[in-house]
Design a protein around this motif. Structure first.
Motif, PDB file in Angstrom:
ATOM      1  N   ASP A 174       0.828  -1.214   0.000  1.00 19.10           N
ATOM      2  CA  ASP A 174       0.000   0.000   0.000  1.00 19.10           C
ATOM      3  C   ASP A 174       0.855   1.253   0.000  1.00 19.10           C
ATOM      4  OD1 ASP A 174      -2.551  -1.491   0.382  1.00 19.10           O
ATOM      5  OD2 ASP A 174      -1.497  -2.123   2.201  1.00 19.10           O
ATOM      6  N   VAL A 175       1.953   1.214   0.762  1.00 19.77           N
ATOM      7  CA  VAL A 175       2.841   2.370   0.871  1.00 19.77           C
ATOM      8  C   VAL A 175       4.280   1.845   0.796  1.00 19.77           C
ATOM      9  CG1 VAL A 175       1.145   3.553   2.316  1.00 19.77           C
ATOM     10  CG2 VAL A 175       3.028   2.349   3.408  1.00 19.77           C
ATOM     11  N   ILE A 176       5.237   2.772   0.716  1.00 20.84           N
ATOM     12  CA  ILE A 176       6.634   2.305   0.634  1.00 20.84           C
ATOM     13  C   ILE A 176       7.541   3.097   1.580  1.00 20.84           C
ATOM     14  CG2 ILE A 176       6.358   1.703  -1.825  1.00 20.84           C
ATOM     15  CD1 ILE A 176       8.415   4.091  -2.316  1.00 20.84           C
ATOM     16  N   VAL A 177       8.664   2.481   1.923  1.00 23.58           N
ATOM     17  CA  VAL A 177       9.787   3.193   2.551  1.00 23.58           C
ATOM     18  C   VAL A 177      10.975   2.961   1.632  1.00 23.58           C
ATOM     19  CG1 VAL A 177      11.412   3.199   4.476  1.00 23.58           C
ATOM     20  CG2 VAL A 177       8.951   3.046   4.924  1.00 23.58           C
ATOM     21  N   ASP A 178      11.535   4.048   1.102  1.00 23.08           N
ATOM     22  CA  ASP A 178      12.662   3.883   0.181  1.00 23.08           C
ATOM     23  C   ASP A 178      13.505   5.142   0.196  1.00 23.08           C
ATOM     24  OD1 ASP A 178      14.308   2.534  -1.550  1.00 23.08           O
ATOM     25  OD2 ASP A 178      12.999   2.704  -3.297  1.00 23.08           O
ATOM     26  N   ILE A 179      14.570   5.088  -0.596  1.00 28.12           N
ATOM     27  CA  ILE A 179      15.476   6.223  -0.683  1.00 28.12           C
ATOM     28  C   ILE A 179      15.095   7.071  -1.897  1.00 28.12           C
ATOM     29  CG2 ILE A 179      17.243   5.071  -2.094  1.00 28.12           C
ATOM     30  CD1 ILE A 179      19.140   6.215   0.209  1.00 28.12           C
ATOM     31  N   THR A 180      15.259   8.380  -1.755  1.00 32.67           N
ATOM     32  CA  THR A 180      14.996   9.257  -2.885  1.00 32.67           C
ATOM     33  C   THR A 180      16.015  10.384  -2.902  1.00 32.67           C
ATOM     34  OG1 THR A 180      13.356  10.658  -3.966  1.00 32.67           O
ATOM     35  CG2 THR A 180      13.295  10.634  -1.573  1.00 32.67           C
ATOM     36  N   SER A 181      16.352  10.838  -4.107  1.00 34.58           N
ATOM     37  CA  SER A 181      17.190  12.044  -4.168  1.00 34.58           C
ATOM     38  C   SER A 181      16.500  13.120  -5.000  1.00 34.58           C
ATOM     39  CB  SER A 181      18.614  11.751  -4.623  1.00 34.58           C
ATOM     40  OG  SER A 181      18.638  11.060  -5.828  1.00 34.58           O
ATOM     41  N   THR A 182      16.256  12.878  -6.272  1.00 33.51           N
ATOM     42  CA  THR A 182      15.575  13.916  -7.066  1.00 33.51           C
ATOM     43  C   THR A 182      14.055  13.851  -6.901  1.00 33.51           C
ATOM     44  OG1 THR A 182      15.318  12.495  -8.991  1.00 33.51           O
ATOM     45  CG2 THR A 182      17.366  13.762  -8.837  1.00 33.51           C
ATOM     46  N   GLY A 183      13.525  12.703  -6.496  1.00 36.89           N
ATOM     47  CA  GLY A 183      12.077  12.530  -6.391  1.00 36.89           C
ATOM     48  C   GLY A 183      11.438  12.072  -7.696  1.00 36.89           C
ATOM     49  N   ALA A 184      12.246  11.934  -8.749  1.00 37.14           N
ATOM     50  CA  ALA A 184      11.684  11.607 -10.070  1.00 37.14           C
ATOM     51  C   ALA A 184      11.002  10.229 -10.083  1.00 37.14           C
ATOM     52  CB  ALA A 184      12.795  11.658 -11.115  1.00 37.14           C
ATOM     53  N   THR A 185      11.615   9.261  -9.413  1.00 42.53           N
ATOM     54  CA  THR A 185      11.042   7.905  -9.439  1.00 42.53           C
ATOM     55  C   THR A 185       9.699   7.864  -8.708  1.00 42.53           C
ATOM     56  OG1 THR A 185      13.321   7.106  -9.371  1.00 42.53           O
ATOM     57  CG2 THR A 185      11.596   5.467  -9.078  1.00 42.53           C
ATOM     58  N   LEU A 186       9.613   8.604  -7.591  1.00 42.39           N
ATOM     59  CA  LEU A 186       8.347   8.650  -6.844  1.00 42.39           C
ATOM     60  C   LEU A 186       7.255   9.287  -7.710  1.00 42.39           C
ATOM     61  CD1 LEU A 186       9.748   9.835  -3.408  1.00 42.39           C
ATOM     62  CD2 LEU A 186       8.780   7.573  -3.925  1.00 42.39           C
ATOM     63  N   LYS A 187       7.617  10.410  -8.340  1.00 40.20           N
ATOM     64  CA  LYS A 187       6.655  11.147  -9.154  1.00 40.20           C
ATOM     65  C   LYS A 187       6.144  10.257 -10.297  1.00 40.20           C
ATOM     66  CE  LYS A 187       6.146  15.836 -10.799  1.00 40.20           C
ATOM     67  NZ  LYS A 187       6.326  16.066 -12.233  1.00 40.20           N
ATOM     68  N   ALA A 188       7.083   9.578 -10.939  1.00 45.44           N
ATOM     69  CA  ALA A 188       6.707   8.728 -12.078  1.00 45.44           C
ATOM     70  C   ALA A 188       5.760   7.608 -11.645  1.00 45.44           C
ATOM     71  CB  ALA A 188       7.963   8.142 -12.707  1.00 45.44           C
ATOM     72  N   ASN A 189       5.800   7.272 -10.352  1.00 47.58           N
ATOM     73  CA  ASN A 189       4.945   6.196  -9.845  1.00 47.58           C
ATOM     74  C   ASN A 189       3.769   6.717  -9.025  1.00 47.58           C
ATOM     75  OD1 ASN A 189       6.211   3.449 -10.616  1.00 47.58           O
ATOM     76  ND2 ASN A 189       7.947   4.745 -10.049  1.00 47.58           N
ATOM     77  N   HIS A 190       3.481   8.025  -9.167  1.00 45.64           N
ATOM     78  CA  HIS A 190       2.327   8.657  -8.497  1.00 45.64           C
ATOM     79  C   HIS A 190       2.319   8.435  -6.998  1.00 45.64           C
ATOM     80  CE1 HIS A 190       0.962   9.625 -12.451  1.00 45.64           C
ATOM     81  NE2 HIS A 190       1.081   8.359 -12.810  1.00 45.64           N
ATOM     82  N   LEU A 191       3.512   8.628  -6.413  1.00 42.35           N
ATOM     83  CA  LEU A 191       3.616   8.538  -4.958  1.00 42.35           C
ATOM     84  C   LEU A 191       4.040   9.893  -4.413  1.00 42.35           C
ATOM     85  CD1 LEU A 191       5.593   5.158  -4.725  1.00 42.35           C
ATOM     86  CD2 LEU A 191       3.139   5.504  -4.355  1.00 42.35           C
ATOM     87  N   LYS A 192       3.642  10.216  -3.176  1.00 43.65           N
ATOM     88  CA  LYS A 192       4.064  11.474  -2.543  1.00 43.65           C
ATOM     89  C   LYS A 192       4.718  11.169  -1.193  1.00 43.65           C
ATOM     90  CE  LYS A 192      -0.407  12.207  -0.342  1.00 43.65           C
ATOM     91  NZ  LYS A 192      -1.564  13.064  -0.093  1.00 43.65           N
ATOM     92  N   VAL A 193       5.697  12.001  -0.871  1.00 43.93           N
ATOM     93  CA  VAL A 193       6.437  11.837   0.378  1.00 43.93           C
ATOM     94  C   VAL A 193       5.641  12.498   1.498  1.00 43.93           C
ATOM     95  CG1 VAL A 193       8.601  12.418   1.556  1.00 43.93           C
ATOM     96  CG2 VAL A 193       8.608  11.908  -0.882  1.00 43.93           C
TER      97      VAL A 193
END
Ligand SMILES: Nc1ncnc2c1ncn2[C@@H]1O[C@H](COP(=O)(O)OP(=O)(O)OP(=O)(O)O)[C@@H](O)[C@H]1O
Ligand SMILES: O=P(O)(O)OC[C@H]1O[C@H](OP(=O)(O)OP(=O)(O)O)[C@H](O)[C@@H]1O
Length: 235
Positions: A174-193
């Motif tokens: 349902d949700v994730i815990v992961d590493i991010t730097s630019t945020g591009a991967t999260l955005k591409a997968n329609h997730l928000k921090v």
């Protein structure tokens, strides 16, 4: 007299680690055979530099199998139960910056903070017949953040060894815990921090093993290696 330093064998941390050593006057050349994990070192007698995976470096520091390692703080905190007793962070190296974060689907408009997520987790079983699932490779960091820091008890960790950001869309979490730097991967997968502070702000570090057994001479050599690094950061 020899001490061992491990640096990442691939990826974004490898070249920067080699550059950082060069700034301290230590030249590391990977062996001619690109598949080899050995290197040739000049500029510091008695130093062996090995190429290992970033997460393996954290484990070997924990086990005292190497003297020093360059790896991400995220991997240190994830792989070592009591990092302060097993290792010492000698220097933060100013590259490999990334945050370990909690991200939820953008469509969850009512969830902006860990408190909101705690409410969702509490009601999840009644609503969906199962616990909230969190995809991550950061088991230890996730458990301490959710349970210890935020008192959230009702969730299940789903181990993810790659492409974690894809898990919610794939229906495996349902949700994730992961590493991010630019945020591009999260955005591409329609997730928000979530808007709270990240679980950890990580960067690449030079780390010394405290569990490594060394003779006195090697201890002195390790101290000299640290001093060389300290001089580099002053320069
Ligand atoms: N997007 C990123 N930006 C900056 N640093 C990152 C990023 N992603 C990862 N890192 C840092 O690099 C570390 C290692 O990443 P890398 O992709 O090289 O290893 P891995 O393939 O995940 O691990 P292993 O090779 O051990 O399986 C991470 O743990 C983190 O500290
Ligand atoms: O916030 P971003 O800049 O999008 O980076 C985040 C991604 O980077 C890492 O993956 P990995 O190193 O496997 O992939 P990458 O080389 O494609 O970033 C990490 O696991 C995230 O998936």
């Amino acid at each position: 007299m020899t001490i061992t330093l491990a640096i990442p064998s691939k990826g974004r941390l490898k070249d920067k680690a080699i550059e950082t050593l060069a700034e301290a006057g230590i030249r590391v050349e990977p062996a001619a055979d690109a598949r080899s994990y050995r290197t040739t070192v000049s500029g510091f007698d008695g130093l062996d530099v090995l190429l290992l995976s970033a997460s393996e470096i954290a484990r070997q520091l924990r086990d005292g199998a190497i003297d020093f390692g360059v790896t991400g703080e995220d991997l240190i905190r994830e792989s070592i139960p009591e990092p302060e007793t097993a290792v010492a962070i000698v220097a933060r190296l100013g590259f490999g910056h990334a945050d370990v974060i909690v991200a939820v689907p953008e469509a969850w408009v009512d969830v902006e903070t860990m408190d909101d997520l705690g409410d969702v987790a509490g009601a999840f079983r009644a609503k969906h017949g199962r616990r909230l699932r969190i995809a991550t490779k950061y088991w230890r960091l996730t458990q301490s953040h959710f349970t210890r820091n935020h008192g959230i008890q009702s969730y299940r960790i789903v181990e993810s060894l790659g492409a974690t950001e894809g898990a919610p869309a794939a229906g495996s979490a349902d949700v994730i815990v992961d590493i991010t730097s630019t945020g591009a991967t999260l955005k591409a997968n329609h997730l928000k921090v979530l808007s709270d502070a990240p679980i950890l702000r990580s960067e690449a570090c030079l780390v010394r093993s405290k569990t490594r057994r060394r003779c006195e001479e090697d201890g002195d050599l390790a101290d000299r290696f640290e001093t060389r690094f300290a001089e580099r950061t002053k320069a």
